[in-house]
Write an enzyme that holds these catalytic residues in place. Structure first.
Site, PDB file in Angstrom:
ATOM      1  N   ARG A  18       0.805  -1.223   0.000  1.00 11.87           N
ATOM      2  CA  ARG A  18       0.000   0.000   0.000  1.00 11.87           C
ATOM      3  C   ARG A  18       0.842   1.280   0.000  1.00 11.87           C
ATOM      4  O   ARG A  18       0.325   2.371  -0.186  1.00 11.87           O
ATOM      5  CB  ARG A  18      -0.965  -0.005   1.191  1.00 11.87           C
ATOM      6  N   GLU A 159      -8.408 -11.950  16.025  1.00 12.57           N
ATOM      7  CA  GLU A 159      -8.289 -11.081  14.847  1.00 12.57           C
ATOM      8  C   GLU A 159      -9.681 -10.653  14.380  1.00 12.57           C
ATOM      9  O   GLU A 159     -10.647 -11.420  14.509  1.00 12.57           O
ATOM     10  CB  GLU A 159      -7.554 -11.815  13.721  1.00 12.57           C
ATOM     11  N   ASN A 231       1.175   1.860   6.981  1.00  8.83           N
ATOM     12  CA  ASN A 231       0.936   0.986   5.830  1.00  8.83           C
ATOM     13  C   ASN A 231       0.789   1.757   4.536  1.00  8.83           C
ATOM     14  O   ASN A 231       0.708   1.167   3.467  1.00  8.83           O
ATOM     15  CB  ASN A 231      -0.346   0.175   6.048  1.00  8.83           C
ATOM     16  N   TYR A 353      28.025  33.051  -0.759  1.00 11.81           N
ATOM     17  CA  TYR A 353      28.254  31.607  -0.760  1.00 11.81           C
ATOM     18  C   TYR A 353      29.635  31.348  -0.190  1.00 11.81           C
ATOM     19  O   TYR A 353      30.646  31.819  -0.742  1.00 11.81           O
ATOM     20  CB  TYR A 353      28.162  31.024  -2.181  1.00 11.81           C
ATOM     21  N   ASN A 373      34.500  27.802  -5.665  1.00 11.44           N
ATOM     22  CA  ASN A 373      35.223  26.614  -5.199  1.00 11.44           C
ATOM     23  C   ASN A 373      35.318  25.518  -6.257  1.00 11.44           C
ATOM     24  O   ASN A 373      36.051  24.570  -6.089  1.00 11.44           O
ATOM     25  CB  ASN A 373      34.548  26.053  -3.943  1.00 11.44           C
TER      26      ASN A 373
HETATM   27  C1  UD1 Z   1      -1.225  -7.679  13.471  1.00  9.92           C
HETATM   28  C2  UD1 Z   1      -1.844  -8.511  14.617  1.00  9.92           C
HETATM   29  C3  UD1 Z   1      -3.075  -7.786  15.147  1.00  9.92           C
HETATM   30  C4  UD1 Z   1      -2.690  -6.393  15.589  1.00  9.92           C
HETATM   31  C5  UD1 Z   1      -2.048  -5.639  14.444  1.00  9.92           C
HETATM   32  C6  UD1 Z   1      -1.516  -4.314  14.948  1.00  9.92           C
HETATM   33  C7  UD1 Z   1      -1.394 -10.857  14.089  1.00  9.92           C
HETATM   34  C8  UD1 Z   1      -1.951 -12.103  13.563  1.00  9.92           C
HETATM   35  N1  UD1 Z   1      -2.210  -9.822  14.117  1.00  9.92           N
HETATM   36  O1  UD1 Z   1      -2.196  -7.684  12.424  1.00  9.92           O
HETATM   37  O2  UD1 Z   1      -3.609  -8.520  16.252  1.00  9.92           O
HETATM   38  O3  UD1 Z   1      -3.860  -5.723  16.067  1.00  9.92           O
HETATM   39  O4  UD1 Z   1      -0.930  -6.381  13.924  1.00  9.92           O
HETATM   40  O5  UD1 Z   1      -1.096  -3.528  13.875  1.00  9.92           O
HETATM   41  O6  UD1 Z   1      -0.251 -10.822  14.488  1.00  9.92           O
HETATM   42  N2  UD1 Z   1       5.113  -9.447   9.070  1.00  9.92           N
HETATM   43  C9  UD1 Z   1       6.180 -10.181   8.613  1.00  9.92           C
HETATM   44  N3  UD1 Z   1       5.937 -11.387   7.995  1.00  9.92           N
HETATM   45  C10 UD1 Z   1       4.687 -11.874   7.847  1.00  9.92           C
HETATM   46  C11 UD1 Z   1       3.599 -11.107   8.311  1.00  9.92           C
HETATM   47  C12 UD1 Z   1       3.844  -9.907   8.929  1.00  9.92           C
HETATM   48  O7  UD1 Z   1       7.344  -9.767   8.758  1.00  9.92           O
HETATM   49  O8  UD1 Z   1       4.555 -12.958   7.301  1.00  9.92           O
HETATM   50  C13 UD1 Z   1       5.374  -8.165   9.726  1.00  9.92           C
HETATM   51  C14 UD1 Z   1       4.866  -7.008   8.887  1.00  9.92           C
HETATM   52  O9  UD1 Z   1       5.919  -6.439   8.115  1.00  9.92           O
HETATM   53  C15 UD1 Z   1       4.389  -6.021   9.939  1.00  9.92           C
HETATM   54  C16 UD1 Z   1       4.004  -6.905  11.127  1.00  9.92           C
HETATM   55  O10 UD1 Z   1       4.638  -8.134  10.925  1.00  9.92           O
HETATM   56  O11 UD1 Z   1       5.423  -5.162  10.346  1.00  9.92           O
HETATM   57  C17 UD1 Z   1       2.503  -7.060  11.289  1.00  9.92           C
HETATM   58  O12 UD1 Z   1       1.949  -7.692  10.156  1.00  9.92           O
HETATM   59  P1  UD1 Z   1       0.576  -7.246   9.526  1.00  9.92           P
HETATM   60  O13 UD1 Z   1       0.335  -8.090   8.342  1.00  9.92           O
HETATM   61  O14 UD1 Z   1       0.526  -5.786   9.384  1.00  9.92           O
HETATM   62  O15 UD1 Z   1      -0.419  -7.724  10.670  1.00  9.92           O
HETATM   63  P2  UD1 Z   1      -1.885  -7.190  10.914  1.00  9.92           P
HETATM   64  O16 UD1 Z   1      -2.815  -7.952  10.050  1.00  9.92           O
HETATM   65  O17 UD1 Z   1      -1.941  -5.732  10.857  1.00  9.92           O
HETATM   66 MG    MG Z   2      -0.653  -4.177  10.075  1.00  5.80          MG
END
Ligand code: UD1
Ligand code: MG
Length: 452
Positions: A18, A159, A231, A353, A373
């Site tokens: 995004r 979730e 995001n 300058y 310069n």
């Molecule tokens: C997650 C939480 C949710 C919380 C929210 C807060 C879970 C299942 N859910 O949801 O409860 O309210 O964050 O913002 O944990 N990432 C990875 N690899 C992956 C997936 C994610 O590195 O496979 C990293 C992403 O880069 C990000 C973070 O983990 O920085 C969170 O992942 P994201 O997909 O944003 O989780 P949410 O669905 O927002």
């Molecule tokens: Mg998130």
């Protein structure tokens, strides 16, 4: 046996679709630094001595930045993004046999404070097996909800997509940040499946699994602003605004006067001393230090610069990297300084300058002076001695040395070194024709009369 160290595990594998950008999400900047730097510096400031990072393939720049802050940090590649628990498991190697505490941070949640990291780790140190950082959401849509029992103890994180209507009414949400006793983490993660609406491995499932094992889960709360996730570019700007607000308040609490704080833009590393006054619409890029009592006047732009005690800069000044001003220096309107040291009391008050130069104490640089310069191939230095007087509209053709106390007549082009205390001036001789202008005007008036 010494106490095992605690580990910050930073998740940064998200692609950030995004953001609509070619750059990894966590490298987008707020307050002049990549989001990842904010997160890792908060971890370091909270006293965590060790860090590990989970990133996606092809994010080498992310690794370099992480290792600038934690030189010993290990990075792990999560080949496919199958969920937050799957991301943590990518770092299995560092977790296996680790008996300290582990805090899981997100590279795209840059506003987390060191104190909050200490606070959540404190919950583990006072007996919890895991702790989740929660917050009261103004609008909980999209977040995991913290499900508690009648006694207020945490039972599960649900979730949004998997929640019942009743559960969706809960406003206490999961920030995503967790702390675990290292010894139980892998055991819990290995039990997590993908039986949910997203078919992902949810880290949040660890809470329910821990409860089934009779382990204790604590909730630590913080302000919603602190766990703002980024995001999109719109959210990046919101995080920037929040962080600017925080930095401005910190500056003012430390004794800096910001006349119109909402118009001043700071970097995370900006250092302003006591009794510094910053007027309206000033921008501090990275690497700026301003010593006590200096004044930065309106509409100035500073980056990579040092401003000495009691100096005055601006209005409308530009200090570029390597500008180094001694105390009581004066840099006025439309003056640009780059890679140049101005010793105490030196002045360049208007339209100049000064680049790749050294200016001695109390020297005076007149309006319109330019250090030439660059010869089209290379940069050269200009040395100006102490107490020298550089007349207005002087071109100093570098490399060139102007001795102490030299006086340069206005409009000169100086292309060779000048010994101390000399007068130099390069000017065509002044020609004067008495009455010439009056004669020309009279002739023109006559010619125009004849045309009518
Ligand atoms: C997650 C939480 C949710 C919380 C929210 C807060 C879970 C299942 N859910 O949801 O409860 O309210 O964050 O913002 O944990 N990432 C990875 N690899 C992956 C997936 C994610 O590195 O496979 C990293 C992403 O880069 C990000 C973070 O983990 O920085 C969170 O992942 P994201 O997909 O944003 O989780 P949410 O669905 O927002
Ligand atoms: Mg998130």
């Amino acid at each position: 046996m010494s106490k095992p160290t605690s580990l910050a595990l930073v998740l940064a594998a998200g692609q950030g679709t995004r953001m609509k950008s070619d750059q990894p999400k966590v490298l987008h900047e707020v307050a002049g630094q990549p989001m990842l730097v904010h997160v890792m510096e908060s971890a370091r400031e909270s006293g965590l001595s060790d860090a590990a990072l989970v990133m996606a393939p092809g994010m080498d720049a992310v690794k370099t930045i992480a290792q600038d802050i934690y030189p010993e940090s290990r990075t792990f590649i999560q080949e496919k993004q199958l969920g937050t628990a799957h991301a943590v498991l990518a770092a299995r190697q560092v977790l296996d046999g680790f008996s300290g505490n582990v805090i899981i941070l997100y590279g795209d949640t840059p506003l987390i404070r060191p104190q909050t990291i200490s606070f959540i780790l404190g919950a583990i140190e006072s007996g919890a097996d895991l702790a989740v950082l929660g917050f009261e959401a103004r609008n909980p849509t999209g977040y995991g909800r913290l499900i508690t029992d009648a006694s207020g103890a945490l039972c599960a994180v649900r979730e949004e997509k998997d929640a019942s209507t009743e559960e969706r009414g809960i406003t206490l949400c999961n920030s995503g940040i967790f702390a675990f006793k290292g010894a139980i983490l892998l055991g819990l993660l290995d039990k997590i499946g993908t039986d949910n609406a997203n078919n992902e491995y949810y880290l949040t499932d660890a809470v329910e699994l821990a409860r089934q094992d009779g382990l204790k889960a604590a909730i630590v709360q913080c302000a919603e602003e602190e766990v703002m996730g980024v995001n999109s570019k719109v959210q990046l700007a919101a995080a920037e605004a929040e962080l600017q607000e925080r930095l401005r308040i910190q500056m003012m609490e430390d004794g800096v006067t910001l006349i119109a704080p909402e118009t001043v833009f700071l970097s995370k590393d900006t250092k302003l001393g006591k009794d510094v006054v910053v007027e309206q619409n000033v921008v501090f890029g990275t690497g700026v230090t301003v010593e006590e009592g200096a004044r930065i006047r309106a509409f100035s732009y500073l980056e990579g610069a040092h401003v000495g005690k009691g100096a005055i800069v601006g209005p409308y000044a530009r200090l570029r990297p390597g500008a180094d001003l001694g105390s009581e220096v004066r840099i006025g309107n439309f003056v640009e300084v780059k890679n140049a040291r101005l010793e105490d009391g030196a002045k360049a008050n208007h339209l100049a300058y000064v680049g790749d130069a050294h200016v001695g104490a109390n020297a005076n640089i007149g309006a319109g002076t330019i250090t030439c310069n660059y010869d089209g191939f290379e940069k050269h230095r200009t040395e100006i001695g102490q107490g020298a007087f550089v007349g207005s509209n002087t071109a100093l053709v570098a490399p060139v040395k102007i001795g102490d106390g030299v006086y340069i007549g206005s409009g000169s082009v100086i292309s060779k070194d000048v010994p101390a205390d000399a007068l130099v001036v390069t000017r065509g001789p002044l020609e004067q024709r008495d009455g010439w202008a009056a004669k020309v005007r009279a002739r023109r008036a006559r010619d125009q009369g004849n045309k009518k």
